[in-house]
Scaffold this motif. Sequence first.
Motif, PDB file in Angstrom:
ATOM      1  N   ILE A  10       2.190   9.317   3.066  1.00 52.76           N
ATOM      2  CA  ILE A  10       3.148  10.389   2.883  1.00 52.76           C
ATOM      3  C   ILE A  10       3.250  11.327   4.089  1.00 52.76           C
ATOM      4  N   GLN A  11       4.449  11.303   4.557  1.00 54.40           N
ATOM      5  CA  GLN A  11       4.695  11.884   5.674  1.00 54.40           C
ATOM      6  C   GLN A  11       5.130  13.484   5.600  1.00 54.40           C
ATOM      7  N   LYS A  12       5.620  13.850   4.369  1.00 57.74           N
ATOM      8  CA  LYS A  12       6.178  15.268   4.277  1.00 57.74           C
ATOM      9  C   LYS A  12       6.100  15.535   2.693  1.00 57.74           C
ATOM     10  N   HIS A  32      18.711  14.041  -3.601  1.00 57.98           N
ATOM     11  CA  HIS A  32      18.390  14.212  -2.029  1.00 57.98           C
ATOM     12  C   HIS A  32      17.447  13.025  -1.537  1.00 57.98           C
ATOM     13  N   ASP A  33      17.499  12.977  -0.221  1.00 61.20           N
ATOM     14  CA  ASP A  33      16.918  11.651   0.576  1.00 61.20           C
ATOM     15  C   ASP A  33      15.505  11.645   0.557  1.00 61.20           C
ATOM     16  N   PHE A  34      14.747  12.047  -0.514  1.00 60.24           N
ATOM     17  CA  PHE A  34      13.462  12.020  -0.682  1.00 60.24           C
ATOM     18  C   PHE A  34      12.862  11.662  -2.238  1.00 60.24           C
ATOM     19  N   TRP A  35      11.602  11.145  -2.154  1.00 57.05           N
ATOM     20  CA  TRP A  35      11.216  10.874  -3.711  1.00 57.05           C
ATOM     21  C   TRP A  35      10.813  12.122  -4.320  1.00 57.05           C
ATOM     22  N   GLU A  36      10.897  12.008  -5.693  1.00 59.64           N
ATOM     23  CA  GLU A  36      10.498  13.009  -6.452  1.00 59.64           C
ATOM     24  C   GLU A  36       9.727  12.436  -7.784  1.00 59.64           C
ATOM     25  N   ILE A  37       8.747  13.224  -8.169  1.00 57.39           N
ATOM     26  CA  ILE A  37       7.798  12.867  -9.343  1.00 57.39           C
ATOM     27  C   ILE A  37       7.819  13.960 -10.226  1.00 57.39           C
ATOM     28  N   ILE A  38       8.100  13.715 -11.675  1.00 67.29           N
ATOM     29  CA  ILE A  38       8.008  14.602 -12.728  1.00 67.29           C
ATOM     30  C   ILE A  38       7.166  14.243 -13.698  1.00 67.29           C
ATOM     31  N   TYR A  39       6.085  15.022 -14.057  1.00 64.58           N
ATOM     32  CA  TYR A  39       5.114  14.961 -14.978  1.00 64.58           C
ATOM     33  C   TYR A  39       5.111  15.794 -16.099  1.00 64.58           C
ATOM     34  N   ALA A  40       5.107  15.481 -17.388  1.00 66.19           N
ATOM     35  CA  ALA A  40       5.366  16.125 -18.577  1.00 66.19           C
ATOM     36  C   ALA A  40       3.769  16.612 -18.757  1.00 66.19           C
ATOM     37  N   ASP A  41       3.543  17.715 -18.618  1.00 69.55           N
ATOM     38  CA  ASP A  41       2.269  18.423 -18.937  1.00 69.55           C
ATOM     39  C   ASP A  41       2.036  18.911 -20.488  1.00 69.55           C
ATOM     40  N   PHE A  86       8.562  14.636  -2.239  1.00 63.28           N
ATOM     41  CA  PHE A  86       7.883  14.255  -0.936  1.00 63.28           C
ATOM     42  C   PHE A  86       8.723  12.971  -0.166  1.00 63.28           C
ATOM     43  N   GLU A  87       8.487  12.860   0.987  1.00 62.29           N
ATOM     44  CA  GLU A  87       8.856  11.812   1.732  1.00 62.29           C
ATOM     45  C   GLU A  87       7.721  10.847   2.089  1.00 62.29           C
ATOM     46  N   CYS A  88       8.159   9.537   1.604  1.00 62.72           N
ATOM     47  CA  CYS A  88       7.242   8.411   1.967  1.00 62.72           C
ATOM     48  C   CYS A  88       8.073   7.253   1.990  1.00 62.72           C
ATOM     49  N   ARG A  89       7.961   6.669   3.392  1.00 68.57           N
ATOM     50  CA  ARG A  89       8.714   5.389   3.694  1.00 68.57           C
ATOM     51  C   ARG A  89       8.121   4.148   3.853  1.00 68.57           C
ATOM     52  N   SER A  90       6.821   4.388   3.145  1.00 70.69           N
ATOM     53  CA  SER A  90       6.010   2.980   2.977  1.00 70.69           C
ATOM     54  C   SER A  90       6.411   2.009   1.901  1.00 70.69           C
ATOM     55  N   GLU A  91       6.615   0.787   2.025  1.00 68.74           N
ATOM     56  CA  GLU A  91       7.035  -0.396   1.416  1.00 68.74           C
ATOM     57  C   GLU A  91       6.535  -0.338   0.019  1.00 68.74           C
ATOM     58  N   GLY A  92       5.246   0.075  -0.251  1.00 69.84           N
ATOM     59  CA  GLY A  92       4.612   0.056  -1.455  1.00 69.84           C
ATOM     60  C   GLY A  92       5.379   1.072  -2.433  1.00 69.84           C
ATOM     61  N   MET A  93       6.332   1.980  -1.850  1.00 71.27           N
ATOM     62  CA  MET A  93       6.550   2.848  -2.956  1.00 71.27           C
ATOM     63  C   MET A  93       7.836   2.309  -3.624  1.00 71.27           C
ATOM     64  N   GLN A 146      -3.558  19.103   3.736  1.00 75.74           N
ATOM     65  CA  GLN A 146      -4.330  17.908   3.892  1.00 75.74           C
ATOM     66  C   GLN A 146      -4.664  17.284   2.324  1.00 75.74           C
ATOM     67  N   VAL A 147      -5.404  18.347   1.832  1.00 69.80           N
ATOM     68  CA  VAL A 147      -5.816  17.995   0.392  1.00 69.80           C
ATOM     69  C   VAL A 147      -4.590  17.737  -0.710  1.00 69.80           C
ATOM     70  N   ILE A 148      -3.477  18.237  -0.380  1.00 67.01           N
ATOM     71  CA  ILE A 148      -2.427  17.930  -0.986  1.00 67.01           C
ATOM     72  C   ILE A 148      -1.998  16.727  -1.147  1.00 67.01           C
ATOM     73  N   LYS A 149      -1.785  16.387   0.355  1.00 68.48           N
ATOM     74  CA  LYS A 149      -1.294  15.166   0.868  1.00 68.48           C
ATOM     75  C   LYS A 149      -2.220  13.964   0.215  1.00 68.48           C
ATOM     76  N   ASN A 150      -3.779  14.222   0.484  1.00 70.33           N
ATOM     77  CA  ASN A 150      -4.649  13.085   0.171  1.00 70.33           C
ATOM     78  C   ASN A 150      -4.438  12.950  -1.158  1.00 70.33           C
ATOM     79  N   SER A 151      -4.403  13.916  -2.055  1.00 69.08           N
ATOM     80  CA  SER A 151      -4.490  14.015  -3.513  1.00 69.08           C
ATOM     81  C   SER A 151      -3.424  13.048  -3.989  1.00 69.08           C
TER      82      SER A 151
END
Length: 284
Positions: A10-12, A32-41, A86-93, A146-151
Motif C-alpha cells: 500500500i503506497q498511500k 476516484h482513482d484509488f481503492w476503497e473498502i467499506i466494512y459494516a460494523d 487507499f492507493e495500492c497498485r500491486s497485482e494481487g489487488m 506505519q501501523v495503519i499501513k501494516n494493519s
Amino acid sequence: MHRIANLLNIQKIVTIHYQELPEGYVSKEETHDFWEIIYADKGGVDVVRDGERSRLRQGEVVFIEPNRPHYVESGRTEPNIFIVSFECRSEGMGFFRDKVLSVPENYRYLLQNIMSEATETFVIPDFDPDLNKLELRPHPNLGGEQVIKNSLELLLVYLLRAASGQSAPQEFFISKISSSSDLQDEIVRILSERLYDRFELDDLCSRLHYGKTYLCTFFREKTGMSIYRTYLKLKTDESKKLIRLRYSFSEIAEKLCFDSLSHFNYVFKKYVGMTPGEYKASIK
C-alpha cells in the motif's frame, strides 16, 4: 540474504471514516482513482456500484476498485460503517475486484488497530462524508502511519488467504513489477514486459488502476515523451540486441510485432538515426 516478496504494497492512505448513518441516509455518488473498502460494523447497508446494488451485512467488507462510481444507502436501518480508502497498485489487488467478503472474527482486531491508530494519528471528524484529506494531529502517535499501513496490508493478506484457500498458485498474486512505488518506473517495466507483443493503453490503465488522461499526462511530464513513443524506443533497443544475435530484419519485425518490415525500418531509423542495415554494418 533473502529478498522479501511483497504480496501487497500500500503506497498511500487517502481517508479513514467511521460513520454512524441515520435511517434513510443516501450518500452522494463518487468516483476516484484509488481503492476503497467499506466494512459494516453494525447492521446492514446497501452499496451501489455502477448501478449494481449489494447488501452489505454486519461483519462483511466490500471492495470498490478505482474509477468505479459508487454510493451507500442505509434504508430503514441505522448502520455503522468503517471506510478506508487507499492507493495500492500491486497485482494481487485484482483478486478483490467486485468482492464482498466476510471478515472472520479473529481478523477484526486489525480493523480496530486501524481505527484506534487513526484517531491518535490524524484528525478524524465524528461524521464527515465529504472528508477528502487526512490531517495529522499536532502530536501524532509515534509510527502511527506505519501501523495503519501494516494493519491494512495484513488484513488484506489474511482475507486473500482465507478466500483462496491457498489453492491458487502464489505467482498469480505476486506482482512481476518491482516494489518501487515510482509510477513512472512501473509503467516502463510493464512496457518492457510487452516488447514481444502488442501494446494497448487500456490494458496499462486497467493494470495500474489509473485513467488514460492521468497516466499519459503524468508520464509526459516526468519523461518528456509519450507512453507510446517510449514503447517504440524500448522495442528499438531490443531490436539492436536481436541484430547483434544475427536475426534477419524480417524475423525481428515479426518477433517484436511491428506492423510490417517497412514499419520496423521507419521506427528504427527514427530512434537510432540510421537504418537497420547501416546499424548492422556499424557493429561488424
